[in-house]
Design a protein around this motif. Structure first.
Motif, PDB file in Angstrom:
ATOM      1  N   HIS A   1      68.118  34.983  76.426  1.00  0.00           N
ATOM      2  CA  HIS A   1      67.711  35.973  77.426  1.00  0.00           C
ATOM      3  C   HIS A   1      68.883  36.558  78.205  1.00  0.00           C
ATOM      4  O   HIS A   1      68.700  37.133  79.285  1.00  0.00           O
ATOM      5  CB  HIS A   1      66.691  35.365  78.396  1.00  0.00           C
ATOM      6  CG  HIS A   1      65.417  34.958  77.724  1.00  0.00           C
ATOM      7  ND1 HIS A   1      64.544  35.867  77.179  1.00  0.00           N
ATOM      8  CD2 HIS A   1      64.906  33.731  77.453  1.00  0.00           C
ATOM      9  CE1 HIS A   1      63.524  35.225  76.627  1.00  0.00           C
ATOM     10  NE2 HIS A   1      63.720  33.933  76.769  1.00  0.00           N
TER      11      HIS A   1
ATOM     12  N   CYS B   1      61.431  41.792  74.391  1.00  0.00           N
ATOM     13  CA  CYS B   1      61.216  40.513  75.083  1.00  0.00           C
ATOM     14  C   CYS B   1      60.013  40.639  76.016  1.00  0.00           C
ATOM     15  O   CYS B   1      59.952  41.564  76.824  1.00  0.00           O
ATOM     16  CB  CYS B   1      62.448  40.104  75.881  1.00  0.00           C
ATOM     17  SG  CYS B   1      62.156  38.579  76.829  1.00  0.00           S
TER      18      CYS B   1
ATOM     19  N   HIS C   1      61.562  40.345  79.665  1.00  0.00           N
ATOM     20  CA  HIS C   1      62.603  41.231  80.182  1.00  0.00           C
ATOM     21  C   HIS C   1      62.722  42.565  79.461  1.00  0.00           C
ATOM     22  O   HIS C   1      63.493  43.420  79.894  1.00  0.00           O
ATOM     23  CB  HIS C   1      63.979  40.549  80.084  1.00  0.00           C
ATOM     24  CG  HIS C   1      63.973  39.116  80.530  1.00  0.00           C
ATOM     25  ND1 HIS C   1      64.121  38.061  79.664  1.00  0.00           N
ATOM     26  CD2 HIS C   1      63.776  38.579  81.749  1.00  0.00           C
ATOM     27  CE1 HIS C   1      64.044  36.930  80.338  1.00  0.00           C
ATOM     28  NE2 HIS C   1      63.828  37.199  81.602  1.00  0.00           N
TER      29      HIS C   1
ATOM     30  N   CYS D   1      66.588  42.293  77.250  1.00  0.00           N
ATOM     31  CA  CYS D   1      67.601  41.234  77.202  1.00  0.00           C
ATOM     32  C   CYS D   1      68.129  41.144  75.765  1.00  0.00           C
ATOM     33  O   CYS D   1      67.704  41.892  74.875  1.00  0.00           O
ATOM     34  CB  CYS D   1      67.001  39.900  77.648  1.00  0.00           C
ATOM     35  SG  CYS D   1      65.804  39.239  76.464  1.00  0.00           S
TER      36      CYS D   1
END
Ligand code: ZN
Length: 306
Positions: free
Chosen positions: A159, A174, A177, A180
């Protein structure tokens, strides 16, 4: 006899060996990862005939996770909040039905692969290595002074937040996120960005290599800055893309620039970034190495006590 078990998201690899010669596998098997009950029953069935008088000298496990690797925790050896269906809150160690008192060591799957490559593969000959894998997920494991780096948690570099490639508007995949590293450079992100899986990129390959290498090099730079390994072993399905690892080496040299003058990464041909040599056997080799280490710790403790 010692046993090593690598539990992966699609398969479990088990092996047994003589602790005096852990590089030679007495036997090994591969089991599809289905439900915890069926999968771990198959592991028990494989191991049972090799348990001398019902017990192993020691057992090492390298597991997908998140997995509790803190031996002092009451949940040591539990797979916890994994996205793998059915495996949440699985007590991996208890499910193996080992004889009471059997020494068990457990690390994350990628740390196990790092250890296997260090002892038996592409990391031989140096004390400190990093192993990075870029596949369905992205991860990194470390061996420091010849031992797996496995604190109460384990590295979760998938990440990592990365600088965006100027020609890449892709939002990332992701679930936490978006963009990432894992969201931008994992196997699923490649398939989502280009509309086809890596092996079918065809004419898109040069552009895909340019963008993926830009992100993966940032992982290698971060690992280098933070942990200073002597060598990085870089594996996983995505890195089998033709030309990608070579592009990562070039990007790494460009990215780090003068910040690490004279470092071997400044020369893409230096052998600082290498491929694994054990294929999908690195994790189980690492698991067996953990069992050997557990035996040595027990022997030293006994000697001190005596
Ligand atoms: Zn993420």
């Amino acid at each position: 006899m010692i046993a090593g078990i690598e539990t992966g998201g699609t398969k479990v690899i088990c092996a047994v060996a003589d602790p005096a010669d852990p590089g030679v596998l007495a036997d090994q098997t591969r089991i599809d990862t289905t439900t915890p009950e069926r999968t771990l029953a198959a592991v028990r069935d494989f191991l049972a005939p090799y348990a001398v008088k019902g017990r192993f000298d020691a057992v090492g496990i390298a597991s997908f996770g998140p997995v509790e690797v803190d031996a002092a925790s009451p949940r040591f050896g539990w797979i916890t909040s994994t996205p793998k269906a059915g495996w949440q809150d699985t007590d991996l160690i208890a499910s193996l039905g080992l004889a009471p008192g059997t020494p068990v060591r457990l690390v994350s799957d990628v740390t196990g692969a790092a250890l296997g490559e260090h002892r038996f593969g592409a990391g031989r000959g140096v004390d400190d290595i990093a192993y990075v894998t870029v596949g369905t997920g992205i991860g990194a494991g470390l061996v420091v002074n010849g031992a797996p780096f496995s604190p109460r948690s384990h590295p979760e570099l998938g990440h990592l937040l990365v600088r965006r490639h100027p020609d890449d508007p892709f939002p990332g995949v992701c679930p936490f996120h978006g963009d990432c590293l894992e969201g931008l450079a994992s196997g699923p992100s490649v398939a989502a960005r280009w509309g086809r899986p890596g092996p079918e990129l065809g004419p898109l390959l040069p552009q895909a290599v340019e963008i993926s290498s830009y992100y993966i090099a940032q992982l290698l730079a971060t690992v280098t800055y933070a942990t200073g390994p002597q060598r990085i072993v870089a594996g996983g399905g995505v890195l089998k893309t033709p030309g990608l690892l070579e592009a990562v080496r070039r990007q790494l040299a460009l990215l780090v620039g003068g910040a690490l003058a004279d470092h071997p990464l400044t020369d893409p041909g230096s052998g600082y970034v290498v491929r694994p040599v054990l294929g999908d056997g690195s994790g189980v080799r690492g698991a067996l190495s953990l069992a050997v280490d557990a035996l040595q710790v027990r022997a030293r403790t006994a000697a001190t006590a005596g």
